[in-house]
Write a protein that holds these residues in place. Structure first.
Motif, PDB file in Angstrom:
ATOM      1  N   VAL A  10      -7.826   7.780   3.037  1.00 38.68           N
ATOM      2  CA  VAL A  10      -6.861   8.800   3.450  1.00 38.68           C
ATOM      3  C   VAL A  10      -6.238   8.409   4.799  1.00 38.68           C
ATOM      4  O   VAL A  10      -5.027   8.447   4.975  1.00 38.68           O
ATOM      5  CB  VAL A  10      -7.540  10.189   3.530  1.00 38.68           C
ATOM      6  N   GLY A  11      -7.087   7.986   5.744  1.00 39.36           N
ATOM      7  CA  GLY A  11      -6.590   7.617   7.068  1.00 39.36           C
ATOM      8  C   GLY A  11      -5.632   6.438   7.017  1.00 39.36           C
ATOM      9  O   GLY A  11      -4.538   6.478   7.579  1.00 39.36           O
ATOM     10  N   LEU A  12      -6.041   5.378   6.330  1.00 37.66           N
ATOM     11  CA  LEU A  12      -5.195   4.183   6.254  1.00 37.66           C
ATOM     12  C   LEU A  12      -3.882   4.488   5.550  1.00 37.66           C
ATOM     13  O   LEU A  12      -2.809   4.083   6.019  1.00 37.66           O
ATOM     14  CB  LEU A  12      -5.924   3.068   5.497  1.00 37.66           C
ATOM     15  N   SER A  64       2.000   3.706   0.580  1.00 37.04           N
ATOM     16  CA  SER A  64       0.862   4.124   1.399  1.00 37.04           C
ATOM     17  C   SER A  64      -0.448   3.910   0.657  1.00 37.04           C
ATOM     18  O   SER A  64      -1.453   3.521   1.253  1.00 37.04           O
ATOM     19  CB  SER A  64       1.036   5.585   1.816  1.00 37.04           C
ATOM     20  N   MET A  65      -0.443   4.149  -0.642  1.00 33.48           N
ATOM     21  CA  MET A  65      -1.678   3.964  -1.406  1.00 33.48           C
ATOM     22  C   MET A  65      -2.037   2.488  -1.525  1.00 33.48           C
ATOM     23  O   MET A  65      -3.199   2.091  -1.435  1.00 33.48           O
ATOM     24  CB  MET A  65      -1.522   4.578  -2.798  1.00 33.48           C
ATOM     25  N   LYS A  66      -1.009   1.679  -1.769  1.00 31.88           N
ATOM     26  CA  LYS A  66      -1.245   0.246  -1.956  1.00 31.88           C
ATOM     27  C   LYS A  66      -1.712  -0.416  -0.669  1.00 31.88           C
ATOM     28  O   LYS A  66      -2.483  -1.379  -0.697  1.00 31.88           O
ATOM     29  CB  LYS A  66       0.063  -0.405  -2.420  1.00 31.88           C
ATOM     30  N   GLY A 110       1.589   4.680   5.700  1.00 31.17           N
ATOM     31  CA  GLY A 110       2.718   5.292   4.988  1.00 31.17           C
ATOM     32  C   GLY A 110       3.685   5.960   5.956  1.00 31.17           C
ATOM     33  O   GLY A 110       4.905   5.800   5.843  1.00 31.17           O
ATOM     34  N   GLY A 111       3.137   6.694   6.918  1.00 29.37           N
ATOM     35  CA  GLY A 111       3.995   7.386   7.875  1.00 29.37           C
ATOM     36  C   GLY A 111       4.841   6.424   8.686  1.00 29.37           C
ATOM     37  O   GLY A 111       6.043   6.629   8.863  1.00 29.37           O
ATOM     38  N   ALA A 112       4.215   5.341   9.165  1.00 23.88           N
ATOM     39  CA  ALA A 112       4.970   4.354   9.945  1.00 23.88           C
ATOM     40  C   ALA A 112       6.023   3.673   9.078  1.00 23.88           C
ATOM     41  O   ALA A 112       7.116   3.342   9.546  1.00 23.88           O
ATOM     42  CB  ALA A 112       4.017   3.321  10.539  1.00 23.88           C
ATOM     43  N   LEU A 151      -9.781   0.912  -6.239  1.00 25.09           N
ATOM     44  CA  LEU A 151      -9.154   0.796  -7.558  1.00 25.09           C
ATOM     45  C   LEU A 151      -8.196   1.950  -7.896  1.00 25.09           C
ATOM     46  O   LEU A 151      -7.047   1.694  -8.252  1.00 25.09           O
ATOM     47  CB  LEU A 151     -10.221   0.672  -8.647  1.00 25.09           C
ATOM     48  N   PRO A 152      -8.639   3.213  -7.806  1.00 24.90           N
ATOM     49  CA  PRO A 152      -7.700   4.286  -8.138  1.00 24.90           C
ATOM     50  C   PRO A 152      -6.463   4.298  -7.235  1.00 24.90           C
ATOM     51  O   PRO A 152      -5.377   4.668  -7.687  1.00 24.90           O
ATOM     52  CB  PRO A 152      -8.523   5.565  -7.923  1.00 24.90           C
ATOM     53  N   TYR A 153      -6.636   3.884  -5.993  1.00 22.62           N
ATOM     54  CA  TYR A 153      -5.483   3.838  -5.090  1.00 22.62           C
ATOM     55  C   TYR A 153      -4.468   2.792  -5.553  1.00 22.62           C
ATOM     56  O   TYR A 153      -3.270   3.068  -5.652  1.00 22.62           O
ATOM     57  CB  TYR A 153      -5.931   3.573  -3.649  1.00 22.62           C
ATOM     58  N   VAL A 154      -4.954   1.600  -5.817  1.00 23.91           N
ATOM     59  CA  VAL A 154      -4.039   0.535  -6.251  1.00 23.91           C
ATOM     60  C   VAL A 154      -3.463   0.857  -7.625  1.00 23.91           C
ATOM     61  O   VAL A 154      -2.253   0.734  -7.862  1.00 23.91           O
ATOM     62  CB  VAL A 154      -4.772  -0.815  -6.278  1.00 23.91           C
ATOM     63  N   PHE A 155      -4.319   1.309  -8.519  1.00 20.89           N
ATOM     64  CA  PHE A 155      -3.895   1.676  -9.876  1.00 20.89           C
ATOM     65  C   PHE A 155      -2.827   2.769  -9.815  1.00 20.89           C
ATOM     66  O   PHE A 155      -1.784   2.671 -10.466  1.00 20.89           O
ATOM     67  CB  PHE A 155      -5.135   2.164 -10.635  1.00 20.89           C
ATOM     68  N   GLY A 156      -3.089   3.809  -9.025  1.00 20.98           N
ATOM     69  CA  GLY A 156      -2.129   4.908  -8.903  1.00 20.98           C
ATOM     70  C   GLY A 156      -0.805   4.438  -8.322  1.00 20.98           C
ATOM     71  O   GLY A 156       0.263   4.830  -8.793  1.00 20.98           O
ATOM     72  N   ALA A 157      -0.883   3.555  -7.318  1.00 21.10           N
ATOM     73  CA  ALA A 157       0.347   3.040  -6.700  1.00 21.10           C
ATOM     74  C   ALA A 157       1.153   2.240  -7.722  1.00 21.10           C
ATOM     75  O   ALA A 157       2.376   2.398  -7.823  1.00 21.10           O
ATOM     76  CB  ALA A 157       0.006   2.168  -5.496  1.00 21.10           C
TER      77      ALA A 157
END
Lengths: 660, 660
Positions: free
Chosen positions: B589-591, B363-365, B596-598, A495-501
């Motif tokens: 973090v890994g994903l 990258s986050m999404k 994101g880098g690619a 959730l925080p990842y998608v929300f932040g994005a």
């Protein structure tokens, strides 16, 4: 004696003192017509945004009130409405004062730093006092109202918290998207394409930019901490009533802790005075330290009177200590005096890429200490007095909201004062005063954001504990060896990842809209660059308002909708996992974004002081790139994570009774 | 019939076929003396790095062997050593083949795409076959050895996994820091300061850069997947023996699944053939799809023969499906054909800042779908066959390691072939072939990294399950309502953040060392820029080797030391929380970093194709900044998170018996 009445009294003193400060501030002189014209434009823009935001929110609030009323009864519906209204009122009055205090600060700057500081701080204190006062009043008042109705179940207070939560997540997102959309968009065209300085009156987006600071850092922060305060007090009371049923002292203690904090905050404001060294930040810290010490001292006899053991005093003291430690940690990572910022500035010297890499590394590393502090405080307070001890530590941290928000809301006022001074070509000595105030405003904004996310984390843990206690009759264990808990954990962590994005993308879209409009005005309005004709500031304000309100809806609905879906489809176990997942990654994403963003900002300022070639050097350009990335990090996505964590938890707590 | 012997046989076939491919590749022509000189320099640099890395690792391994031997008995010590040795051998032989296949690919490119593809893929297949073969052989062999000694307790296999883990985290970090330190440092001076193209022979860092691709993407990836394979097989066997004690079929099934996958991978390599459309990626995918289908088909009768229900077949099939879905998801976010990359390229058009903001949001999404896939697979396979079902799904995913690593190790070979062609001024048509192979190499690297992290996540979940099962006698619940679990969760969640930050900073430091050296050579060696004198390639190689080895130690020790400290000080409950915390944020973090880098890399390539002004345009510069940030993201910190998650879990499993 009914302690809730006492709390209501303390809250009334806070609100009353806030109103007194408004009256005092309003009497101050407002400067020349040119200055007034700018201040009025800011104030109108801010009001227009808030009005439109509240219209959208009003509609959503009415729907939710009706749903709650229907599904859970009238008390829930009413409590929800009270929470939403009090939050909205605190934000609106606070921000309206801020947009009036800005010009008065600019005018007072003629009489020196001490005078300007006093005006700006009084203006910020209004928001702080109203937030703390109305938050405490809404909890104590709703509790008394329930008592008056003969209702012994205090669960409708959860709906009160949900009301505050809803306003909070929208205010943080809407305000954050607005402020950074305007900032980034205005700078892209003004600074980079046209080569004119920041806050230049020829830039059509400049008023929108100045409005943004108010709707983001003032109204947004106010709603955020209002919510944290209310949900923490409510969760502490519920935890107390669930773990130690029938014990009134346990029920009233959180309200008393809040009352102590409010009085201490008011007294603390008197300690904000410039010392002989003329340093502003120490002056503000003096107020905070005074409030902390007073709170701690007052907490002792009250704990002694109510309880046989002092353990809850120690738990409360821990909350105050966490506040202090968070300030120190945030300062270390974001102040120009220490290694992290200097290292970041050095990285900017080798280019855009290394500036970003170093900033990202710094932002990730900066999460460790705060998280260890939160974890340590949780463990110690739990060992002192169980889950209720954790709740008391959180409440005692939140009880300082009054003074902390005062220090934060000082930021947009000084920022605007600087903008007004810049736009009206004030003499050098006035600009020096407003500039030095503005620089400190940046630090206070960073520091209070650290406090906001740490307190949000603790509050969310308390809410989570309430959720597990609420489901205790079902004997759920939320064991990590249960796959549905793990699946919930993963969904929650996402959730925080998608929300932040989504929040970062929203800033991009709002900024794009501003870019198009500002470019259009530069192109079609003849004589702007020569200063012969005035840009249409209102158009830019209008466009960014519309973009922000449109973009805030989808991310804001995530933390409301997802827990409901997971709870009813995957069950209470998975929802428990989801809550902890959201708290965990939320803390890391929020902390890294707010600290990282502030670090980039100050690394840029450090270079502007003349290091690595100063303004205009390649190092400066790379630092500006860092700052641009840091903007949505620290002012949109990062701070919006706070309410997001809490909304998720409060929604879960609200629906807990329906889950299996 | 002893199925472990059968597995040993399958493993031998894989290793034997790998050796056959080496012999076949070595017979191919190696080109002109100029080309050979370059290829030899790369090969020497790579060998020098690996030798020095293994010296450091050897020392650490001896200490740990002694400790294990002393604390847990000789079987643990020996098993650990076997794991470490097999991993090292697979990496070393694979990489040594890659640095010989590169020049042969460049030479074969004269005869067209099909010829070059076949050489490059054969070279990559060596690493894949050796990794899968030696991994399976080490597990089956150690198991047979234990049986031969009359030892029924299979726990020493955990030490085998730990041996692989230790090599893996060092190899990923050391290789990752090397490759990006050399890449970023060489580009900063060469491309930006001197304005010469990539892979220009005048750049003193160019050989170090070419070496980097091999030690990072070949040796690093090999060690990573060797480890994932071994720990998954071991954890599956242990889970089987703990949850269904005395059932030999359950113990042998993971080995059989691995055997099927190995044979399917070998057969799959024959399907890698250029179609009539001359497209390379579909040719590689054909091999993968063939291996998947074959595995699925073979799994059915074997499950039917061993078990009364087909549930384990469905769980195994799920693992194969997850492999396919992960490939599709990664392609979507990193291929130039779809929306995400095009949106990122558009963002680069408005500047450095927006390029980074959009990339970070992407990258986050991009984490959501993979995490949902992993969560879904966990839930479904658990419902099919309990924790053991999850283990079988993971093992079946890992059984495809052979073909997946083959596709990945293809990348550095084609990259080097391109570099050699560029440095020796090959004719246009040869360069076209090597360039198109190199471009595909980028995609395969991204896709296989998605597979690596997803399989690491599943493997870690299986390890975590083994940990909880191992402590079952203590009736621990790892409940999220227990504060010590939450504190562990927070500490664990901090690990990937701190680890990732340290890895990113290490790249910065290594790059800085390269910059200093390359600048020195340009300054002191006369005639470099005119091509009259040769740069001292070896010096740059030496410096980046030293920097990488120095910087890898601290982050690599984190996942070994922290679980031991937390386990013995805060207890088994907190350690359980720590493991799940590390898995959770580690996955995100890994994903986010690898995807994101690619994405930044390919957005840059998209612009280079002529969009938004093409090469040299402001959009391109902004995209280059994104790519620079993406480099340590995708090639150092991101992939190093995989072994880091698993090391944490295997250390915990190893010390579980000592914990309370």
């Amino acid at each position: 004696m009914n302690y809730a009445v006492l709390s209501l009294l303390a809250a009334a003193v806070s609100v009353g003192y806030g109103l007194y400060l408004i009256a005092k501030t309003m009497k101050l002189p407002t400067g020349t017509p040119t200055q007034n014209a700018i201040a009025d434009a800011i104030s109108e823009g801010a009001k227009a945004f808030l009005t439109r935001e509240y219209q959208t929110l009003g509609l959503i609030a009415v729907v939710i009130t009706a749903l709650l009323w229907y599904a859970m009864g009238s008390t829930y519906g009413i409590a929800f409405l009270v929470g939403a209204l009090c939050s909205a009122v605190a934000g609106a009055i606070g921000m309206n004062t801020a947009v009036r205090a800005n010009i008065r600060t600019a005018v007072a700057a003629k009489h020196g730093l001490a005078a300007a500081l006093s005006v700006a701080f009084a203006g910020g204190a209004v928001t702080g006092l109203l937030v703390a006062g109305l938050a405490l009043a809404s909890v104590a008042g709703t509790y008394l109202w329930l008592q008056g109705q003969g209702i012994t179940d205090i669960r409708p207070l959860i709906a009160l918290g949900f009301g505050g939560s809803l306003i909070s997540v929208f205010a943080r997102l809407g305000g954050g998207i607005y402020t950074k959309g305007a900032d980034v968009g205005t700078d892209l065209v003004g600074k980079i394409e046209q080569g004119i300085p920041e806050d230049d009156p020829r830039n059509p987006g400049v008023i929108a930019d100045l409005v943004g600071d108010n709707v983001g850092d003032d109204a947004g922060m106010a709603a955020d901490l209002f919510e944290t305060y209310v949900v923490t007090a409510v969760a502490a009371m519920i935890l107390g009533s669930l773990t130690l049923p029938g014990n009134t002292a346990v029920l009233m203690f959180p309200l008393l802790v809040g009352s102590i904090g409010i009085v201490a905050s008011i007294v603390g404001t008197y300690f904000v005075k410039l010392g002989s060294n003329k340093k502003i930040m120490p002056a503000l810290y003096k107020g905070l330290i005074a409030a902390c010490v007073l709170s701690a001292v007052a907490l002792f006899p009250i704990t002694q009177a109510l309880f046989s053991s002092l353990n809850l005093f120690w738990a409360g003291l821990l909350g105050i200590i966490v506040t202090g430690v968070m300030v120190v940690i945030t300062e270390y990572f974001t102040s120009k005096q220490y290694g992290p910022i200097r290292g970041l500035a050095a990285a900017a010297n080798t280019g855009h890429g290394t500036s970003i890499i170093a900033g990202l590394a710094l932002s990730m590393k900066s999460t460790l200490m705060p998280v260890l502090v939160i974890a340590g405080a949780t463990l110690v307070s739990y060992n002192l007095a169980g889950l209720y001890g954790v709740a008391v530590a959180a409440m005692s941290m939140l009880s300082l909201t009054g003074i902390v928000v005062a220090i934060d809301a000082f930021g947009p006022i000084t920022d605007n004062a600087g903008g007004i001074a810049e736009m009206t070509n004030q003499p050098e000595d006035v600009r020096k005063v407003t500039d030095s105030l503005d620089a400190v405003g940046n630090t206070t904004k960073a520091v209070t954001k650290g406090y906001a996310i740490a307190s949000a984390g603790l509050a969310a843990l308390v809410l989570f504990a309430s959720y597990t206690q609420e489901l205790r009759s079902q004997a759920l264990t939320f064991a990590l060896s249960d796959p549905s808990v793990v699946v919930g954990l993963f969904i929650g962590a996402a959730l925080p990842y998608v929300f932040g994005a989504l929040a970062m993308e929203a800033v991009g879209k709002a900024a794009q809209a501003v870019v198009v409009e500002v470019r259009r005005q530069f192109k079609t309005i003849k004589g702007i660059m020569e200063g012969k004709s005035k840009p249409e500031y209102g158009k830019a304000v209008d466009i960014v308002t519309r973009a922000a309100l449109k973009e805030m809806v989808l991310p804001a609905l995530l933390p409301v909708g997802v827990p409901i879906i997971v709870g009813f489809i995957l069950g209470a176990q998975a929802l428990g996992g989801l809550l902890m997942g959201t708290i965990t990654t939320g803390l890391f994403v929020g902390l890294s974004m707010t600290t990282g963003g502030a670090a980039w900002d100050n690394a840029k300022k450090y270079i502007e002081e003349g290091h690595y070639g100063g303004k205009g050097s390649p190092a400066h350009q790379a630092a500006v790139t860092g700052d641009t990335v840091g903007d949505p990090y620290k002012d949109t996505a990062g701070p919006a994570i706070n309410p997001m964590i809490k909304v998720t938890n409060i929604v879960a707590l609200l629906i807990a009774g329906f889950l299996r």
